[in-house]
Structures are given as C-alpha cells and as structure tokens.
Motif scaffolding. Structure first.
Motif, PDB file in Angstrom:
ATOM      1  N   SER A  16      49.968  38.370  40.095  1.00 19.15           N
ATOM      2  CA  SER A  16      49.561  39.323  39.069  1.00 19.15           C
ATOM      3  C   SER A  16      48.710  38.560  38.048  1.00 19.15           C
ATOM      4  O   SER A  16      48.658  37.324  38.052  1.00 19.15           O
ATOM      5  N   VAL A  17      48.062  39.287  37.168  1.00 19.88           N
ATOM      6  CA  VAL A  17      47.261  38.635  36.128  1.00 19.88           C
ATOM      7  C   VAL A  17      48.146  37.704  35.298  1.00 19.88           C
ATOM      8  O   VAL A  17      47.762  36.572  35.006  1.00 19.88           O
ATOM      9  N   GLU A  18      49.321  38.171  34.955  1.00 16.60           N
ATOM     10  CA  GLU A  18      50.231  37.366  34.139  1.00 16.60           C
ATOM     11  C   GLU A  18      50.690  36.101  34.877  1.00 16.60           C
ATOM     12  O   GLU A  18      50.751  35.017  34.292  1.00 16.60           O
ATOM     13  N   GLU A  19      51.020  36.242  36.161  1.00 15.77           N
ATOM     14  CA  GLU A  19      51.421  35.070  36.951  1.00 15.77           C
ATOM     15  C   GLU A  19      50.262  34.089  37.090  1.00 15.77           C
ATOM     16  O   GLU A  19      50.447  32.878  36.982  1.00 15.77           O
ATOM     17  N   ALA A  20      49.060  34.609  37.322  1.00 17.73           N
ATOM     18  CA  ALA A  20      47.878  33.746  37.461  1.00 17.73           C
ATOM     19  C   ALA A  20      47.605  33.003  36.156  1.00 17.73           C
ATOM     20  O   ALA A  20      47.223  31.827  36.176  1.00 17.73           O
ATOM     21  N   ALA A  21      47.818  33.667  35.032  1.00 17.34           N
ATOM     22  CA  ALA A  21      47.611  33.017  33.736  1.00 17.34           C
ATOM     23  C   ALA A  21      48.538  31.817  33.581  1.00 17.34           C
ATOM     24  O   ALA A  21      48.120  30.747  33.134  1.00 17.34           O
ATOM     25  N   VAL A  22      49.786  31.981  33.984  1.00 20.32           N
ATOM     26  CA  VAL A  22      50.754  30.879  33.905  1.00 20.32           C
ATOM     27  C   VAL A  22      50.394  29.794  34.912  1.00 20.32           C
ATOM     28  O   VAL A  22      50.343  28.607  34.575  1.00 20.32           O
ATOM     29  N   GLY A  27      44.180  31.950  29.945  1.00 24.06           N
ATOM     30  CA  GLY A  27      44.688  33.136  29.279  1.00 24.06           C
ATOM     31  C   GLY A  27      44.539  34.390  30.138  1.00 24.06           C
ATOM     32  O   GLY A  27      43.572  34.530  30.900  1.00 24.06           O
ATOM     33  N   ALA A  28      45.489  35.302  30.015  1.00 20.90           N
ATOM     34  CA  ALA A  28      45.452  36.551  30.782  1.00 20.90           C
ATOM     35  C   ALA A  28      44.196  37.348  30.459  1.00 20.90           C
ATOM     36  O   ALA A  28      43.588  37.949  31.355  1.00 20.90           O
ATOM     37  N   ASN A  29      43.779  37.360  29.191  1.00 17.48           N
ATOM     38  CA  ASN A  29      42.554  38.090  28.830  1.00 17.48           C
ATOM     39  C   ASN A  29      41.331  37.481  29.510  1.00 17.48           C
ATOM     40  O   ASN A  29      40.433  38.202  29.948  1.00 17.48           O
ATOM     41  N   LYS A  30      41.278  36.168  29.607  1.00 11.63           N
ATOM     42  CA  LYS A  30      40.154  35.503  30.281  1.00 11.63           C
ATOM     43  C   LYS A  30      40.150  35.847  31.766  1.00 11.63           C
ATOM     44  O   LYS A  30      39.089  36.083  32.354  1.00 11.63           O
ATOM     45  N   ILE A  31      41.316  35.911  32.376  1.00 12.19           N
ATOM     46  CA  ILE A  31      41.394  36.289  33.789  1.00 12.19           C
ATOM     47  C   ILE A  31      40.913  37.724  33.959  1.00 12.19           C
ATOM     48  O   ILE A  31      40.175  38.025  34.899  1.00 12.19           O
ATOM     49  N   ARG A  32      41.288  38.609  33.054  1.00 13.33           N
ATOM     50  CA  ARG A  32      40.811  40.001  33.124  1.00 13.33           C
ATOM     51  C   ARG A  32      39.293  40.072  32.994  1.00 13.33           C
ATOM     52  O   ARG A  32      38.636  40.854  33.671  1.00 13.33           O
ATOM     53  N   ILE A  33      38.722  39.246  32.134  1.00  9.81           N
ATOM     54  CA  ILE A  33      37.260  39.199  31.986  1.00  9.81           C
ATOM     55  C   ILE A  33      36.626  38.738  33.298  1.00  9.81           C
ATOM     56  O   ILE A  33      35.641  39.326  33.765  1.00  9.81           O
ATOM     57  N   LEU A  34      37.180  37.682  33.905  1.00  8.67           N
ATOM     58  CA  LEU A  34      36.659  37.201  35.190  1.00  8.67           C
ATOM     59  C   LEU A  34      36.753  38.288  36.261  1.00  8.67           C
ATOM     60  O   LEU A  34      35.836  38.447  37.076  1.00  8.67           O
ATOM     61  N   ILE A  35      37.852  39.033  36.261  1.00 13.02           N
ATOM     62  CA  ILE A  35      38.013  40.131  37.223  1.00 13.02           C
ATOM     63  C   ILE A  35      36.939  41.179  37.002  1.00 13.02           C
ATOM     64  O   ILE A  35      36.288  41.638  37.944  1.00 13.02           O
ATOM     65  N   ASN A  36      36.728  41.577  35.747  1.00 16.42           N
ATOM     66  CA  ASN A  36      35.734  42.612  35.448  1.00 16.42           C
ATOM     67  C   ASN A  36      34.314  42.161  35.761  1.00 16.42           C
ATOM     68  O   ASN A  36      33.475  42.978  36.128  1.00 16.42           O
ATOM     69  N   GLN A  37      34.033  40.880  35.641  1.00 16.51           N
ATOM     70  CA  GLN A  37      32.705  40.354  35.949  1.00 16.51           C
ATOM     71  C   GLN A  37      32.486  40.166  37.449  1.00 16.51           C
ATOM     72  O   GLN A  37      31.349  40.052  37.902  1.00 16.51           O
ATOM     73  N   ASN A  38      33.577  40.105  38.218  1.00 19.33           N
ATOM     74  CA  ASN A  38      33.495  39.827  39.657  1.00 19.33           C
ATOM     75  C   ASN A  38      34.396  40.786  40.434  1.00 19.33           C
ATOM     76  O   ASN A  38      35.224  40.359  41.228  1.00 19.33           O
ATOM     77  N   ARG A  39      34.240  42.078  40.227  1.00 20.80           N
ATOM     78  CA  ARG A  39      35.150  43.079  40.797  1.00 20.80           C
ATOM     79  C   ARG A  39      35.198  43.061  42.328  1.00 20.80           C
ATOM     80  O   ARG A  39      36.181  43.470  42.915  1.00 20.80           O
ATOM     81  N   ASN A  40      34.148  42.593  42.960  1.00 21.37           N
ATOM     82  CA  ASN A  40      34.109  42.563  44.433  1.00 21.37           C
ATOM     83  C   ASN A  40      34.346  41.163  44.997  1.00 21.37           C
ATOM     84  O   ASN A  40      34.064  40.915  46.169  1.00 21.37           O
ATOM     85  N   ALA A  41      34.861  40.272  44.182  1.00 23.70           N
ATOM     86  CA  ALA A  41      35.082  38.893  44.620  1.00 23.70           C
ATOM     87  C   ALA A  41      36.115  38.845  45.737  1.00 23.70           C
ATOM     88  O   ALA A  41      37.058  39.632  45.768  1.00 23.70           O
TER      89      ALA A  41
END
Length: 68
Positions: A16-22, A27-41
């Motif tokens: 999950s985003v939270e597990e990946a952050a740990v 940071g979880a917010n940074k991971i969410r930004i990366l997800i939004n910038q690379n939605r088809n990764a």
C-alpha cells in the motif's frame, strides 16, 4: 489477520502507499505524487481506484532516480 499469519513487508509482492512509505523511507505524499505522475507505470497495480506498489519493480524504478 493474526500476527502469526501476517506477511513481512519485505516479502510482500505489492505494498500500500503507507507500507511503501515505511519500506522505502519516502513520504506517503511523495509516493502519491509519483503515482499521479506515472499512472501507467509498470511498478503499479491498480485495484479499482487504489494504487498498489509492486515492491521489486518500484525498487528498480527508485534506483534510477537521483532525487525524490
């Protein structure tokens, strides 16, 4: 799920985003930004509208980054 049957974070296929952050110490917010910038990764698995991070593929992706 009982603690006896819980899979350790370093053995999970997806996080999950939270597990990946740990796990990645990002940071979880940074991971969410990366997800939004690379939605088809290829390092993402979508479960409905929820993004799950493929741990090993995200590790290879992050290895190529100079900064986050």
């Amino acid at each position: 799920m009982s603690k006896e049957r819980e899979i350790p974070i370093w053995r999970k296929y997806v996080l999950s985003v939270e597990e990946a952050a740990v796990y990645f110490r990002i940071g979880a917010n940074k991971i969410r930004i990366l997800i939004n910038q690379n939605r088809n990764a290829e390092n993402l698995l979508w479960s409905g509208s929820r993004a799950l991070i493929k741990r090993v593929k995200f590790k290879h992706f992050s290895d190529q980054l100079d900064a986050v």
